[in-house]
Design a protein around this motif. Structure first.
Motif, short mmCIF file in Angstrom:
data_model
loop_
_atom_site.label_atom_id
_atom_site.label_comp_id
_atom_site.label_asym_id
_atom_site.label_seq_id
_atom_site.Cartn_x
_atom_site.Cartn_y
_atom_site.Cartn_z
N LEU A 1 -40.62 -11.38 -11.17
CA LEU A 1 -40.33 -10.08 -10.57
C LEU A 1 -39.00 -10.08 -9.83
N ASN A 2 -38.66 -11.18 -9.18
CA ASN A 2 -37.44 -11.16 -8.36
C ASN A 2 -36.16 -11.16 -9.20
N SER A 3 -36.28 -11.19 -10.52
CA SER A 3 -35.09 -11.12 -11.37
C SER A 3 -34.82 -9.71 -11.88
N ALA A 4 -35.70 -8.75 -11.59
CA ALA A 4 -35.54 -7.39 -12.12
C ALA A 4 -34.22 -6.77 -11.66
N TYR A 5 -33.88 -6.98 -10.42
CA TYR A 5 -32.63 -6.46 -9.85
C TYR A 5 -31.43 -7.12 -10.53
N ALA A 6 -31.45 -8.45 -10.58
CA ALA A 6 -30.30 -9.19 -11.10
C ALA A 6 -30.04 -8.92 -12.57
N ARG A 7 -31.10 -8.87 -13.38
CA ARG A 7 -30.91 -8.67 -14.82
C ARG A 7 -30.26 -7.33 -15.11
N ALA A 8 -30.73 -6.28 -14.43
CA ALA A 8 -30.14 -4.96 -14.67
C ALA A 8 -28.72 -4.88 -14.12
N LYS A 9 -28.47 -5.52 -12.99
CA LYS A 9 -27.13 -5.49 -12.41
C LYS A 9 -26.13 -6.19 -13.32
N VAL A 10 -26.49 -7.36 -13.82
CA VAL A 10 -25.58 -8.10 -14.71
C VAL A 10 -25.32 -7.32 -15.99
#
Length: 398
Positions: A141-150
């Protein structure tokens, strides 16, 4: 260093800012705070779209109910994205940034319109293995922000956008994707968003004069620096960070750290509602200064209306829980060990929070429905495995 705890201050940020509008410090202080606050356009208007994952449509609550996503970032920047000085990083024992953009703490706060109902906070462990919105598939779950941002940053660079535009729009995309992922997982609809970083956590705990906590046993952890005696104590600044940071030496690792966060939030709510914090002009001023440095809210949040909604809320009417989880060492194809999560169980659990058991009189009138409800509650409690934490007292935790 990971700081799951940062979310703690998110509650303080939203609650204290809202109440500023109706405290003795007056409208001028409130206007100063809201004018200087960092905001982002992260709440996407409702659009009826079929779910590709088969998940039900979000359970939209009446407009007067408020559901807030509190996010803690392991960030070495302030609310405006400016890097913290080496002196500040050393003071916070934050070290150097690794460049990661993961969200270390995620708690949903639901405040009902009916003041006789309990407000509740629901923690979502960062390593929960879930379907990430935006077509990214199953990941923590904590990668949802990073994946979309990248992904958004790459798209914008290919279009020739300048770096300022890339930074701003990709960050918005990351926040929106995290919100969409949590909407899908819980069946809720996030109305508002509050994000806070390391600096904010430290400064807010200082502003309120520390937060009361309680430990069942003394702890000493070389990784986080936590070194505290058993029993009740008041922590602030770096010590507060150590308390909520510790996961080594805890039986269930990050899940126990989530429990620490909830206990800290309970102590914080207790301090805010019960210790005169929100009627102390000096503390209000300190809170304003802390919040404007380190908090990001969604655009369009009417804090005056929110303040009115909080008017009759007491610490004893706030509880904190964790979504139901399975194995804490689930093997994944590419994400290492994760926390197992069943979305259907999560949505059932959330629905029970939204619609608590019927009152005793109703139970007597309809014993069959009472039995069914009791069985459902027993099942949900077994899934959740631990008792809720109530902010009306200072709970002791491991």
């Amino acid at each position: 260093m990971k700081i799951l705890s940062i979310l703690t201050k998110g509650l303080v940020a939203t609650v204290s800012l809202a109440v500023l509008a109706v405290t003795a410090t007056g409208w001028w202080t409130y206007r100063t705070a809201t004018t200087n606050l960092a905001t982002d356009d992260v709440i996407v208007p409702d659009t009826p779209q079929p779910s590709t994952s088969g998940a039900p449509s979000p359970l939209r609550q009446p407009p007067q109910d408020t559901t807030i996503l509190l996010v803690g970032m392991d960030s070495r920047t302030d609310a405006q994205g400016n890097p913290l000085s080496p002196e500040l990083r050393a003071q916070l024992q934050a070290g150097n940034s690794t460049g990661e953009q993961n969200t270390d703490t995620m708690i949903v706060i639901h405040v009902p319109a009916d003041p006789t109902k309990k407000a509740w906070g629901l923690s979502l462990p960062r390593d929960s293995y879930v379907n990430i919105a935006g077509g990214f598939g199953m990941h923590k779950l904590n990668s949802a922000y990073a994946r979309a941002k990248v992904a958004k940053a790459g798209q914008l660079r290919n279009q020739g956008a300048d770096q300022a535009t890339v930074d701003r729009e990709s960050t918005t995309a990351g926040r929106r994707n995290l919100i969409a992922t949590i909407n899908n997982l819980t069946g809720l609809h996030i109305d508002h968003y509050a994000e806070i970083n390391l600096l904010g956590f430290s400064e807010i705990t200082n502003a309120v004069g520390g937060v009361p906590v309680c430990l069942n046993e003394p702890v000493r952890d070389s990784y986080s620096g936590a070194n505290f005696p058993a029993g009740q104590q008041v922590l602030q600044g770096v010590d507060a960070l150590k308390f909520v940071r510790q996961r080594h030496g805890l039986t269930n690792g990050d899940l126990d750290r989530v429990r620490r966060q909830q206990a800290f939030l309970a102590g914080l709510a207790n301090r805010m509602f019960s210790a005169g914090t929100l009627t102390d002009p000096t503390k209000i001023t300190d809170l304003v200064n802390a919040l404007t440095k380190a908090v990001v809210l969604d655009k369009g949040w009417d804090l005056v209306s929110f303040a009115q909604q909080l008017g009759d809320l007491s610490a004893g009417n706030v509880t904190f829980q964790t979504i139901p989880t399975g194995r804490i060492n689930l093997a994944t194809p590419s994400d290492g060990s994760a926390v197992e999560v069943n979305p259907n169980q999560v949505r059932d659990f959330v629905q029970d929070l939204l619609d608590p058991p019927v009152q005793q009189q109703q139970q007597q009138e309809n014993p069959d429905s009472t039995k069914i409800q009791a069985q459902k509650q027993e099942r949900v409690q077994k899934i959740a495995s631990v008792e809720p934490i109530n902010a009306g007292a200072i709970p002791c935790v491991d």
